[in-house]
Design an enzyme around this catalytic site. Structure first.
Site, PDB file in Angstrom:
ATOM      1  N   ASP B  86       0.864  -1.190   0.000  1.00 28.04           N
ATOM      2  CA  ASP B  86       0.000   0.000   0.000  1.00 28.04           C
ATOM      3  C   ASP B  86       0.896   1.234   0.000  1.00 28.04           C
ATOM      4  OD1 ASP B  86       0.777  -0.786   2.674  1.00 28.04           O
ATOM      5  OD2 ASP B  86      -0.569   0.766   3.441  1.00 28.04           O
ATOM      6  N   GLU B 147       0.027  -0.940   5.810  1.00 29.70           N
ATOM      7  CA  GLU B 147       1.113  -0.407   6.636  1.00 29.70           C
ATOM      8  C   GLU B 147       0.923   1.075   6.898  1.00 29.70           C
ATOM      9  OE1 GLU B 147       4.771   1.327   7.977  1.00 29.70           O
ATOM     10  OE2 GLU B 147       3.823   1.800   6.070  1.00 29.70           O
TER      11      GLU B 147
END
Lengths: 454, 454
Positions: B86, B147
């Site tokens: 991400d 994250e």
């Protein structure tokens, strides 16, 4: 109805003047207005008002101003009507219940951006003109598209046309505000305004707060300190000297507040607040109408979307405005604000760069209540609504009220038709069908009464 | 090259996890990752990690976590590699020179969101695995897609798989940070973080500052006062007690800072600041790595666009985060921040409502430098780059470093390959082609050295 469908057509034009990239839409609605006036038999002059420099330094052409007239009979009084067809920004994401650019009627209210500020009233004036076979006064119209950003170019145009367009004008009337309560009103004063941009410019890129956090003096914390120095939690403006010139309250003025049918509990409920900063209706009204205020509107350049972002923004611009009252002077206020912010910034010992700029700078306005057009206005209200109008002031800024009065020397009056809960500049802005139709009748009655007092 | 084209394909996926409406794109890149691992002969387990409640109260399904492995030879050491696919938000309007989601090579640098944080390093690990006919260590992979918002669900997954997936793991390695200088580095510590939302909720609608300004205690001025109480202009956090638990500096730790080839003037130039909050390189490094910091990221709900809008926003949410270091405890910090903000708010005597919430709450992390994987990492750096690695800490937060160490009891090391000027989370994020290729070689050499130290 035909009235509603024309307002729907006008509201559909996204003439948001705050964003200069949308000035094409402002020009489109101005053109629609000019065509409408010509269809009604009026003559139209599309006045070029030059260019404007944006805060970025870019120079852009301004949308024009419409000057128009109906009749020209030297025996009749001449009334000049001012209105604007630009609007504040609006989008569904702000919390509108209906599409702001699709006029929607719900329970007798017409919802849409510009419904009450100011497309609805402009159309009501045109409908009032249309209602006469022979209008009892000469009518002039001045319609602009930059009211929401400070009427760039209009003051200069007023000066230039003072000896021509304005020469035979007897009265100037503006319907760009709302009633204070459920009762109709005449408005004899407005607050001025200056809009400030406080730009703090720091590192050359946005940084990750993990990487740089703790080692950099962040523009955002500098800005928060600057904005935090502007007012206290009682609403008192802390910029030294800014409120020194506020006109003292006279006994005559104080008495005007007793007659306003303002209900404190109802207004709390309308606003959705537990309490105002003041305790009595008179104090609240004075805070809104005849005392200055400072509002912080937002910050550009920082993270403003939903969710999380661990960013140190490189450049942030705080935006606030100060509403001003007689005898404050906008250039003086601007100077004091800039000095104050520079002084606070110097205490921050920041490596960042501060730039404070200001726009608008409109002066506050107060009219002479003894002028005949106020008498005509009071009679027209009695005739259409069967009640005595409240004599009120307006907390918001219509810069050209003061400009017209000062530059032309003519009497200026504001004759609102919008309801006190119309929500101009807010989500779900509306005008009620009742106010829109009775307002049109009020304007027609006012033309007639004006022909008698002249 | 094939490497560059795969990174281009991954960067093109707008897997911004900060906006949960884009989690479909997060799932897409996770799926692409799983397919790639399977094509390389690895086995993949797509682990469901349940649901998450958003600040709004809405419950959403979390994107899964990929657990994968190559080889399973009991005679070999087992290395578990962590990475995430991400990214932070990015858009041209933020000031990118190139499209953030179209990887663009300019003068040896590959520009794009996620190029260095963390898609580039994840691909470098896969390329290092591919470079061996027979990998010298058993490889496990744990790849997530949340994250940037705090690795929701990963801690619980780690606990659940502690006796299965993690049982035979000897070492855990993470490459989700950058070098501190031009020299390669091993990283032995990261700061923790808590992200705070300070919501002030006032009138029931946005209001026109002219109409209500001066009579309403505005949520925005309350919020500015709250945010202004958090830190002073020296960067000192003013929340009482928050920094009490910061570990004292030992002489051994102090000495590590002498060996970092950090150049203060160069770093000023990279950051584009006249001066940092500290005067020496050692103080600046300690401010970033081993001391806490507080950054104010922005305000949601206020006017944040270009131009002017004279609005009193009805509800505004300030966002800030605190980077935390040993021995600070995020729940304790959260409690102290909430108490402090409530206390400041009570002095404002506001009719508005305050709600403070916090997310992430990741603990800080410090590793034992004597573990054999640090020896292997040092040897691999010497072999590929011909220099001694710098032993550094990281100011930003990789919550799972501490979580992995605490939950599994395994040694954790961070082995960065990104350059110090890669601009993760910033405009024009990049990884250099040199670092991307030599980083791949470093990972391959590390596999080999690790097989010798076990």
């Amino acid at each position: 109805s035909e009235c509603g469908s024309r307002l729907r057509e006008w509201v559909a034009v996204q003439s948001d003047s705050g964003d200069h990239t949308k000035w094409g839409e402002v020009e489109r609605i101005l053109n629609m207005t000019a065509v409408r006036i010509q269809e009604m038999g009026g003559t139209v002059d599309i006045a070029d008002v030059g260019t404007h420099q944006l805060p970025s330094g870019e120079t852009v052409s301004l949308p024009p101003v419409i000057l128009a007239e109906f009749e020209r009979d030297p025996k009749k009084a001449t009334l000049c009507i001012y209105g604007h067809v630009d609007v504040q920004p609006a989008k569904m994401a702000d919390g509108w219940t209906t599409d702001p650019f699709n006029l929607t009627e719900i329970k007798g209210n017409l919802y849409g951006r510009g419904a009450t500020d100011n497309k609805g009233p402009v159309l009501a004036w045109l409908h009032a003109v249309e209602s006469y076979q022979e209008i009892p006064v000469n009518i002039k119209l001045i319609i602009e598209g930059l009211e929401e950003v400070g009427s760039y170019g209009l003051l200069e145009l007023t000066r230039k046309r003072n000896d021509s367009f304005f020469a035979d004008v007897d009265f100037i009337v503006i319907s760009d505000n709302v009633w204070a309560t459920r009762n109709p009103a005449l408005t004899y004063g407005t607050r001025g305004s200056s809009y400030f941009f406080v730009e703090v410019d720091g590192p050359k890129l946005d940084f990750h707060s993990g990487v740089y956090g703790g080692s950099i003096q962040e523009p955002m914390s500098d800005l928060i300190a600057l904005l935090g120095s502007l007012l206290d939690h009682t609403g008192k403006i802390l910029v030294p000297g800014v409120t020194d010139d506020v006109a003292p309250l006279t006994e005559d003025e104080r008495k005007l507040y007793d007659n306003i049918s303002f209900d404190l509990e109802e207004m709390k409920s309308v606003a959705g607040v537990k309490h105002f900063l003041q305790d009595t209706k008179e104090e609240v009204l004075m805070a809104r109408w005849r005392n200055p205020s400072l509002s912080i509107h937002g910050i550009q350049g920082a993270f403003s979307e939903p969710g999380t972002k661990t960013v140190i923004p490189k450049q942030v611009t705080g935006k606030f405005s100060i509403r001003q009252v007689p005898n404050m002077d906008p250039p003086d206020v601007e100077r004091k604000v800039k000095e104050h912010l520079q002084q606070v910034f110097s205490t921050l010992k920041s490596p960042n760069r501060l730039r404070v700029t200001a726009t608008v700078g409109a002066k506050p306005w107060v009219a002479n209540l003894k002028n005949p057009q106020y008498v005509a206005g009071q009679r027209a209200v009695r005739e259409v609504f069967g009640v005595e109008p409240e004599l009120i002031r307006e907390g918001s800024t219509i810069p050209i009220a003061q400009n017209f009065q000062e530059e032309t020397g003519k009497s200026v009056m504001m004759l609102p038709i919008g309801g006190h809960d119309d929500g101009e500049h807010s989500q779900n802005e509306k005008i009620s069908r009742y106010n829109y139709i009775e307002g049109t009748k009020l304007f027609a009655a006012y033309f007639y009464e004006l022909s008698l007092v002249k």
